[in-house]
Design an enzyme around this catalytic site. Structure first.
Site, mmCIF file in Angstrom:
data_model
loop_
_atom_site.group_PDB
_atom_site.id
_atom_site.type_symbol
_atom_site.label_atom_id
_atom_site.label_comp_id
_atom_site.label_asym_id
_atom_site.label_seq_id
_atom_site.Cartn_x
_atom_site.Cartn_y
_atom_site.Cartn_z
ATOM 1 N N HIS A 109 6.949 1.668 19.355
ATOM 2 C CA HIS A 109 5.941 2.494 18.303
ATOM 3 C C HIS A 109 6.194 3.790 17.836
ATOM 4 C CE1 HIS A 109 1.583 1.476 16.881
ATOM 5 N NE2 HIS A 109 2.035 2.073 15.793
ATOM 6 N N ARG A 118 1.551 -3.817 12.554
ATOM 7 C CA ARG A 118 0.937 -3.814 14.051
ATOM 8 C C ARG A 118 1.609 -5.087 14.493
ATOM 9 N NH1 ARG A 118 -0.581 0.696 13.706
ATOM 10 N NH2 ARG A 118 -2.668 1.489 14.080
ATOM 11 N N GLU A 128 1.198 -3.529 23.664
ATOM 12 C CA GLU A 128 2.158 -2.487 24.056
ATOM 13 C C GLU A 128 1.406 -1.771 25.242
ATOM 14 O OE1 GLU A 128 1.682 -0.123 20.276
ATOM 15 O OE2 GLU A 128 2.802 -1.593 18.955
ATOM 16 N N GLY A 137 0.879 -1.216 0.052
ATOM 17 C CA GLY A 137 0.026 0.016 0.077
ATOM 18 C C GLY A 137 0.974 1.288 0.063
ATOM 19 N N ARG A 138 0.309 2.310 0.510
ATOM 20 C CA ARG A 138 1.222 3.504 0.625
ATOM 21 C C ARG A 138 2.473 3.415 1.144
ATOM 22 N NH1 ARG A 138 -4.211 5.605 2.282
ATOM 23 N NH2 ARG A 138 -5.085 7.166 0.739
ATOM 24 N N ILE A 139 2.361 2.836 2.379
ATOM 25 C CA ILE A 139 3.838 2.953 3.145
ATOM 26 C C ILE A 139 4.869 1.804 2.357
ATOM 27 C CG2 ILE A 139 4.835 2.032 5.136
ATOM 28 C CD1 ILE A 139 2.283 3.124 6.575
ATOM 29 N N THR A 192 6.933 -2.794 10.902
ATOM 30 C CA THR A 192 6.009 -1.435 11.310
ATOM 31 C C THR A 192 4.875 -1.410 11.044
ATOM 32 O OG1 THR A 192 6.935 -0.452 9.103
ATOM 33 C CG2 THR A 192 8.432 -0.289 10.649
#
Length: 322
Positions: free
Chosen positions: A283, A235, A264, A157-159, A233
């Protein structure tokens, strides 16, 4: 006209908070630690709008505790796995997120972690601070090269695409596995097995859903090269941390670098923290001043639009407008 009741679950950056205050009189949780479940259930009662972070579980019980007048849920995050989106949709509540603005910061973080793991940066600093550096040695803390290596991106996707763009500057061969994603920045689509067998670096960039939970498991890790490095990076729930510990401990992969964990924060007795070949940071994918400001702005815009009865600029369940 009666002012709508708004609750913001944590103090967000001023850029977004001040925008909300220009239109409404919000109430915000001001403590550093997030509200407990009981406190959250109490504070949402009667609210018309809710602006939350990924640290809060927003489920059907909480929506019902707020009441039928709840018009909008806006999260200062891209991922919305902390929100029961189907429950919101059934109740006709639009859910907003903050896509796009954190793409570059998260891609930068992925590359920073990849470089740190490849060149054993954190391990080397601990080595120095422990007083172990006594001379230059040809074989001291040897790491991995990027130039000419293969980067496999799971989730394009974008990342994922922003990571591929950065990889061009390092002369990396880039392959990816992502259903329906079109090639970009020289990256070529492959099946997952091919990606795992051929990649020197594997970057995880998929959203956390039922079908991606523990996607990275013992079987996944067993298909990676012994010299490969894993970077997550996305989840924490995408990764089976017990399986990762076993793989790293047995040197079945070279190293891992995690920006996210499950849970977390990570408990200090987590076995992964014992390993020299595992980098873990708290995070920080979107942790730049500009990025967090823009996330707060988008979250505020979603909240304001929902309270005004307008379509959210960034809505993850647009079917509520059907």
């Amino acid at each position: 006209m009666t002012q709508p009741k708004i609750f913001i679950t944590r103090l967000i950056p001023d850029l977004g908070l001040n925008l909300v205050k220009e239109h409404f009189l919000p109430s915000a949780w001001t403590q550093d630690m997030p509200p407990s479940r009981e406190q959250l259930l109490e504070r949402v009662r009667g609210v018309d709008g809710l602006l939350c972070l990924l640290t809060e579980k927003i489920d059907g019980e909480l929506m019902d505790a707020a009441g039928p007048q709840l018009k909008v849920i806006s999260s200062m995050s891209v991922g919305v796995d902390h929100i029961d989106v189907p429950a919101a949709t059934v109740r006709g509540i639009p859910v907003g997120n903050t896509p796009g603005v954190l793409t570059d910061a998260t891609a930068d973080q992925a590359f920073a972690l990849m470089l740190a793991a490849a060149r054993r940066i954190t391990e080397a600093e601990r080595f120095l601070r422990a007083g172990k550096w006594v001379t230059w040695q040809p074989s001291l803390l040897l790491g991995a090269d990027l130039v000419g290596a293969t980067l496999g991106i799971v989730g394009f996707g974008r990342i994922g695409q922003a990571i591929a763009k950065r990889a061009q500057g390092f002369d990396l061969r880039v392959i990816y596995h992502s259903p329906n994603a079109e090639p970009a920045y020289g990256a070529q689509p492959v099946d997952l097995d091919t990606l795992l067998h051929e990649s020197d670096f594997v970057s995880i960039n998929v959203p956390l859903k039922a079908e991606t939970r523990h996607l990275v498991n013992a079987k996944f890790l067993a298909k990676m090269k012994p010299s490969a490095i894993l970077v997550n990076t996305a989840r924490g729930g995408v990764l089976d941390q017990n399986a990762l510990y076993d793989a790293l401990k047995a040197n079945r992969i070279f190293a891992a670098a995690l920006d996210v964990t499950d849970p977390e924060p990570l408990p200090m007795d987590c076995p992964l923290l014992e390993l020299e070949n595992c980098i873990i940071v708290p995070h920080l994918g979107s942790a730049s001043k500009k990025t967090r400001d823009m996330m707060s702005l988008l979250a505020a815009q979603n909240l304001i639009a929902g309270l005004k009865g307008e379509r959210l600029p960034h809505c993850v369940n647009p079917q509520v407008y059907g």
